[in-house]
Design a protein around this motif. Structure first.
Motif, PDB file in Angstrom:
ATOM      1  N   LEU A 173       0.832  -1.203   0.000  1.00 11.58           N
ATOM      2  CA  LEU A 173       0.000   0.000   0.000  1.00 11.58           C
ATOM      3  C   LEU A 173       0.868   1.254   0.000  1.00 11.58           C
ATOM      4  CD1 LEU A 173      -2.779   1.276   0.089  1.00 11.58           C
ATOM      5  CD2 LEU A 173      -2.779   1.005   2.577  1.00 11.58           C
ATOM      6  N   ARG A 174       1.946   1.218   0.748  1.00 10.20           N
ATOM      7  CA  ARG A 174       2.884   2.338   0.741  1.00 10.20           C
ATOM      8  C   ARG A 174       3.484   2.514  -0.657  1.00 10.20           C
ATOM      9  NH1 ARG A 174       5.631   6.862   3.068  1.00 10.20           N
ATOM     10  NH2 ARG A 174       7.652   6.907   2.049  1.00 10.20           N
ATOM     11  N   PHE A 175       3.854   1.396  -1.292  1.00 13.98           N
ATOM     12  CA  PHE A 175       4.422   1.452  -2.636  1.00 13.98           C
ATOM     13  C   PHE A 175       3.447   2.098  -3.609  1.00 13.98           C
ATOM     14  CE2 PHE A 175       5.012  -0.239  -6.881  1.00 13.98           C
ATOM     15  CZ  PHE A 175       6.377  -0.137  -7.084  1.00 13.98           C
ATOM     16  N   ALA A 176       2.158   1.784  -3.468  1.00 16.51           N
ATOM     17  CA  ALA A 176       1.147   2.321  -4.388  1.00 16.51           C
ATOM     18  C   ALA A 176       1.153   3.840  -4.384  1.00 16.51           C
ATOM     19  CB  ALA A 176      -0.230   1.783  -4.017  1.00 16.51           C
ATOM     20  N   SER A 177       1.363   4.439  -3.220  1.00 17.18           N
ATOM     21  CA  SER A 177       1.401   5.902  -3.143  1.00 17.18           C
ATOM     22  C   SER A 177       2.756   6.461  -3.521  1.00 17.18           C
ATOM     23  CB  SER A 177       1.036   6.350  -1.724  1.00 17.18           C
ATOM     24  OG  SER A 177      -0.334   6.108  -1.445  1.00 17.18           O
ATOM     25  N   GLU A 178       3.808   5.768  -3.115  1.00 16.87           N
ATOM     26  CA  GLU A 178       5.161   6.298  -3.322  1.00 16.87           C
ATOM     27  C   GLU A 178       5.631   6.177  -4.764  1.00 16.87           C
ATOM     28  OE1 GLU A 178       9.725   5.251  -1.868  1.00 16.87           O
ATOM     29  OE2 GLU A 178       8.046   4.845  -0.520  1.00 16.87           O
ATOM     30  N   ASP A 179       5.359   5.052  -5.405  1.00 16.79           N
ATOM     31  CA  ASP A 179       5.957   4.779  -6.710  1.00 16.79           C
ATOM     32  C   ASP A 179       4.971   4.746  -7.874  1.00 16.79           C
ATOM     33  OD1 ASP A 179       9.001   3.970  -6.466  1.00 16.79           O
ATOM     34  OD2 ASP A 179       8.005   3.209  -4.679  1.00 16.79           O
ATOM     35  N   ILE A 180       3.685   4.792  -7.591  1.00 19.89           N
ATOM     36  CA  ILE A 180       2.687   4.827  -8.667  1.00 19.89           C
ATOM     37  C   ILE A 180       1.861   6.099  -8.582  1.00 19.89           C
ATOM     38  CG2 ILE A 180       0.661   3.687  -9.650  1.00 19.89           C
ATOM     39  CD1 ILE A 180       1.834   1.037  -8.713  1.00 19.89           C
ATOM     40  N   GLY A 181       1.361   6.392  -7.404  1.00 17.68           N
ATOM     41  CA  GLY A 181       0.664   7.648  -7.184  1.00 17.68           C
ATOM     42  C   GLY A 181      -0.478   7.865  -8.153  1.00 17.68           C
ATOM     43  N   ASN A 182      -0.519   9.057  -8.760  1.00 22.75           N
ATOM     44  CA  ASN A 182      -1.609   9.419  -9.662  1.00 22.75           C
ATOM     45  C   ASN A 182      -1.448   8.860 -11.072  1.00 22.75           C
ATOM     46  OD1 ASN A 182      -3.135  10.852  -7.804  1.00 22.75           O
ATOM     47  ND2 ASN A 182      -1.992  12.757  -8.166  1.00 22.75           N
ATOM     48  N   ALA A 183      -0.327   8.149 -11.304  1.00 18.39           N
ATOM     49  CA  ALA A 183      -0.186   7.523 -12.625  1.00 18.39           C
ATOM     50  C   ALA A 183      -1.252   6.452 -12.813  1.00 18.39           C
ATOM     51  CB  ALA A 183       1.211   6.922 -12.783  1.00 18.39           C
ATOM     52  N   ASP A 184      -1.653   5.810 -11.705  1.00 15.15           N
ATOM     53  CA  ASP A 184      -2.766   4.861 -11.734  1.00 15.15           C
ATOM     54  C   ASP A 184      -3.321   4.740 -10.316  1.00 15.15           C
ATOM     55  OD1 ASP A 184      -4.627   2.857 -12.064  1.00 15.15           O
ATOM     56  OD2 ASP A 184      -3.363   1.684 -13.435  1.00 15.15           O
ATOM     57  N   PRO A 185      -4.284   5.574  -9.952  1.00 13.40           N
ATOM     58  CA  PRO A 185      -4.836   5.555  -8.590  1.00 13.40           C
ATOM     59  C   PRO A 185      -5.467   4.229  -8.203  1.00 13.40           C
ATOM     60  CG  PRO A 185      -5.467   7.564  -9.759  1.00 13.40           C
ATOM     61  CD  PRO A 185      -4.858   6.648 -10.768  1.00 13.40           C
ATOM     62  N   ARG A 186      -5.727   3.361  -9.188  1.00 20.87           N
ATOM     63  CA  ARG A 186      -6.296   2.055  -8.854  1.00 20.87           C
ATOM     64  C   ARG A 186      -5.329   1.198  -8.046  1.00 20.87           C
ATOM     65  NH1 ARG A 186      -7.730  -0.013 -14.760  1.00 20.87           N
ATOM     66  NH2 ARG A 186      -5.595   0.791 -14.988  1.00 20.87           N
ATOM     67  N   ALA A 187      -4.041   1.529  -8.106  1.00 24.69           N
ATOM     68  CA  ALA A 187      -3.043   0.741  -7.378  1.00 24.69           C
ATOM     69  C   ALA A 187      -3.314   0.773  -5.881  1.00 24.69           C
ATOM     70  CB  ALA A 187      -1.637   1.270  -7.676  1.00 24.69           C
ATOM     71  N   ALA A 188      -3.624   1.953  -5.353  1.00 23.90           N
ATOM     72  CA  ALA A 188      -3.907   2.061  -3.924  1.00 23.90           C
ATOM     73  C   ALA A 188      -5.168   1.284  -3.563  1.00 23.90           C
ATOM     74  CB  ALA A 188      -4.048   3.528  -3.532  1.00 23.90           C
ATOM     75  N   GLN A 189      -6.158   1.305  -4.445  1.00 24.14           N
ATOM     76  CA  GLN A 189      -7.394   0.559  -4.198  1.00 24.14           C
ATOM     77  C   GLN A 189      -7.115  -0.944  -4.168  1.00 24.14           C
ATOM     78  OE1 GLN A 189      -9.882   1.881  -7.411  1.00 24.14           O
ATOM     79  NE2 GLN A 189     -10.405   3.827  -6.431  1.00 24.14           N
ATOM     80  N   LEU A 190      -6.290  -1.423  -5.098  1.00 24.85           N
ATOM     81  CA  LEU A 190      -5.986  -2.846  -5.166  1.00 24.85           C
ATOM     82  C   LEU A 190      -5.143  -3.275  -3.964  1.00 24.85           C
ATOM     83  CD1 LEU A 190      -6.494  -5.313  -6.862  1.00 24.85           C
ATOM     84  CD2 LEU A 190      -4.432  -4.805  -8.175  1.00 24.85           C
ATOM     85  N   ALA A 191      -4.223  -2.411  -3.522  1.00 25.31           N
ATOM     86  CA  ALA A 191      -3.421  -2.732  -2.344  1.00 25.31           C
ATOM     87  C   ALA A 191      -4.316  -2.841  -1.105  1.00 25.31           C
ATOM     88  CB  ALA A 191      -2.342  -1.672  -2.135  1.00 25.31           C
ATOM     89  N   SER A 192      -5.270  -1.934  -0.998  1.00 28.46           N
ATOM     90  CA  SER A 192      -6.219  -1.992   0.120  1.00 28.46           C
ATOM     91  C   SER A 192      -7.068  -3.257   0.050  1.00 28.46           C
ATOM     92  CB  SER A 192      -7.125  -0.758   0.108  1.00 28.46           C
ATOM     93  OG  SER A 192      -6.374   0.425   0.297  1.00 28.46           O
ATOM     94  N   TYR A 193      -7.451  -3.651  -1.169  1.00 25.88           N
ATOM     95  CA  TYR A 193      -8.219  -4.882  -1.364  1.00 25.88           C
ATOM     96  C   TYR A 193      -7.414  -6.098  -0.904  1.00 25.88           C
ATOM     97  CZ  TYR A 193      -9.012  -9.049  -4.233  1.00 25.88           C
ATOM     98  OH  TYR A 193      -9.137 -10.337  -4.676  1.00 25.88           O
ATOM     99  N   ALA A 194      -6.111  -6.133  -1.244  1.00 21.17           N
ATOM    100  CA  ALA A 194      -5.262  -7.257  -0.844  1.00 21.17           C
ATOM    101  C   ALA A 194      -5.142  -7.332   0.673  1.00 21.17           C
ATOM    102  CB  ALA A 194      -3.881  -7.124  -1.489  1.00 21.17           C
TER     103      ALA A 194
END
Length: 528
Positions: free
Chosen positions: A373-394
């Protein structure tokens, strides 16, 4: 040459998890179980690997019996013991210096310490930081001074698990390392940079030991099976090459563990009467039968059975074996770093590998979920906001399903992170803004941005001049400033030209251009 006053075993290959068994001491020193620093004895003892009595040798573990007796017998660590290496030169030229060995279990830390003392004709003493204290250190210092003044001999003090000593205990070594009373040799599985005092560390040379390779471990296994004096050569063992290679792989770089598993495998092996084998041809030995029953140059083994180690035996003795993984130690953080970098590098295959390495080693999957989840914000961010959603789902799936069912959701998230477009624009902007706030201190909120819930606050001018964006063209109040009046506007956020952030950047550039045009118009109006 073995010192008759050194009452301790000579070199070995594997560093011990517990302090080495104390030798027979005088009655006055018989209770000194914490260290090997009791007063010297004058009765010589055999070198390591040579049985003192038949019954004693019978009860010694294979890993202890197979300790090498010289540098030429030492397997692995070629980067430290190569012909031109600093450590090899120091040992061969009898130029001892204080040092610390840092490496995983079973790689030879204790062995090297004993070998250094033996090759340099120095007295070897050892303490375990798990059990010893300052009193034991003082006893070792006293013995070292006695050896130096009485016999003119140097002393090597080996400190196992040195990272477990606190600051005061580590400081107790300083004057004696400084003046040469002791040659200090420490062993640790933890990073010395974090675990040793700077004062002590500055007086030591750090040598890093590596995991033994599968080839090294295969040599250890073969040597133990064939050695008739200290190993298993007196037993008829049938173990095919594929099973020897498998055992070397399962041992995971730890020679001690390899020999422990080998000894268990022999105990669990299928016993086959020697007479039932049709013949013993050269191909029999090639297929894995040890030379105890095939060699013509040695007396025939009294064991009339063959110990057959096959796939079933190997699975039985290794079913509860785990990969090396130190929760909270260097290996832990190295592996999570490898996972993070693999996802950042957009390599889903490597990311899955490191994920499975950590799970296989016993890492808490919820910890990996938090880092994802930290990676989703640090290394993907707004390039694909779905990353944070998927990390939260996991993370949520792991909490609902537990392991191992929930681990598939974690793999789902890790693969998505690796494949998603990357941007650290938000992360970089956040760090810059935080640094800017620390540098500029507390600045007042502009009157236009202040809250005005009461009549008094409105009369004081709170909110005067604020422009409600939804009432403006395109929902944007061009020319409106949101920074403190005492500061110039600063641009922290620079969207990457990847993924969704590319579109965000295009819109932001349009809005910023409108801002500049509006502010320029305001400036011109003031001049007029």
């Amino acid at each position: 040459m073995t010192d008759p006053h050194d009452s301790h075993d000579q070199p070995g290959l594997f560093d011990a998890d517990q302090p080495h068994s104390p030798s027979k001491r005088s009655a006055a020193a018989s209770g000194a179980a914490k260290s090997d620093c009791a007063p010297s004895q004058t009765t010589p003892r055999p070198r390591t690997g040579e049985p003192r009595t038949h019954s004693e040798a019978r009860f010694r573990p294979l890993a202890d019996r197979m300790r090498p007796r010289s540098l030429s017998d030492f397997i692995g660590q070629s980067h430290l013991l190569g012909p031109e290496s600093t450590l090899r030169q120091a040992i061969e030229n009898n130029r001892l210096h204080s040092m610390v060995f840092w490496g995983p279990p079973g790689t030879g830390k204790t062995t090297l310490a004993r070998m250094i003392a033996h090759e340099s004709d120095a007295v070897f003493m050892s303490v375990s930081a798990v059990l010893a204290g300052v009193k034991d250190i003082r006893a070792c210092v006293a013995k070292a001074k006695e050896q130096q003044s009485t016999f003119g001999k140097r002393s090597v003090l080996f400190v196992d698990e040195v990272h477990r000593f606190n600051k005061a205990q580590q400081d107790a070594f300083l004057p004696h390392v400084e003046d040469g009373t002791l040659v200090f040799v420490g062993a640790t599985t933890e990073n010395p940079s974090f675990e040793l005092n700077n004062a002590l560390l500055s007086r030591l040379r750090v040598y890093v030991l590596k995991h033994l390779t599968a080839t090294d471990l295969r040599r250890v296994i073969d040597f133990a099976i064939d050695d008739k004096e200290r190993g298993l050569g007196h037993i008829n063992i049938e173990m095919a090459d594929e099973y020897r290679d498998a055992l070397a792989s399962i041992a995971d770089g730890d020679a001690r563990h390899a020999l422990v598993l080998l000894e268990l495998a022999v105990d669990c092996a299928k016993r086959i009467p020697l007479s039932s084998l049709s013949s013993l041809s050269p191909s029999a030995t090639a297929s894995g039968l040890s030379s105890a029953s095939t060699s013509e140059s040695t007396p025939a083994s009294t064991d009339q059975t063959v110990h057959r180690i096959d796939d079933a035996v190997l699975k039985e003795v290794t079913r509860d074996s785990f990969r090396q993984f130190d929760k909270g130690g260097d290996q832990f953080y190295d592996q999570i770093s490898a996972l993070h970098k693999s996802m950042r590098g957009s390599d889903p295959d490597a990311a899955l590998y490191w994920l499975c390495r950590m799970l296989d080693g016993g890492c808490d999957p919820l910890y990996i979920a938090r880092r994802t989840l930290r990676f989703a914000s640090e290394d993907i961010g707004n390039a694909d906001p779905r990353a944070a959603q998927l990390a939260s789902y996991a993370w949520d799936s792991l909490q609902r399903l537990g392991s191992p069912e929930g681990e598939l959701a974690l793999a789902h998230a890790v693969v998505f992170m690796a494949c998603a477009p990357k941007s650290n624009a938000v992360y970089s902007a956040f760090k810059q803004a935080m640094q800017f706030v620390k540098e500029t201190g507390t600045q007042p909120v502009p009157m236009t941005l202040r809250n005005a819930p009461t009549t008094l606050m409105k009369e004081l001018g709170h909110g005067d001049g604020y422009r409600y964006a939804h009432d403006e063209a395109d929902g944007f109040a061009a020319g409106m400033s949101y920074f403190p009046d005492t500061l110039n506007a600063v641009q922290f956020y620079a969207p990457a030209e990847r993924g969704l952030e590319q579109r965000i950047g295009e819109r932001l550039n349009t809005l910023r251009e409108k801002n500049r045009a509006a502010m320029q118009a305001q400036t011109e109006n003031k001049l007029d």
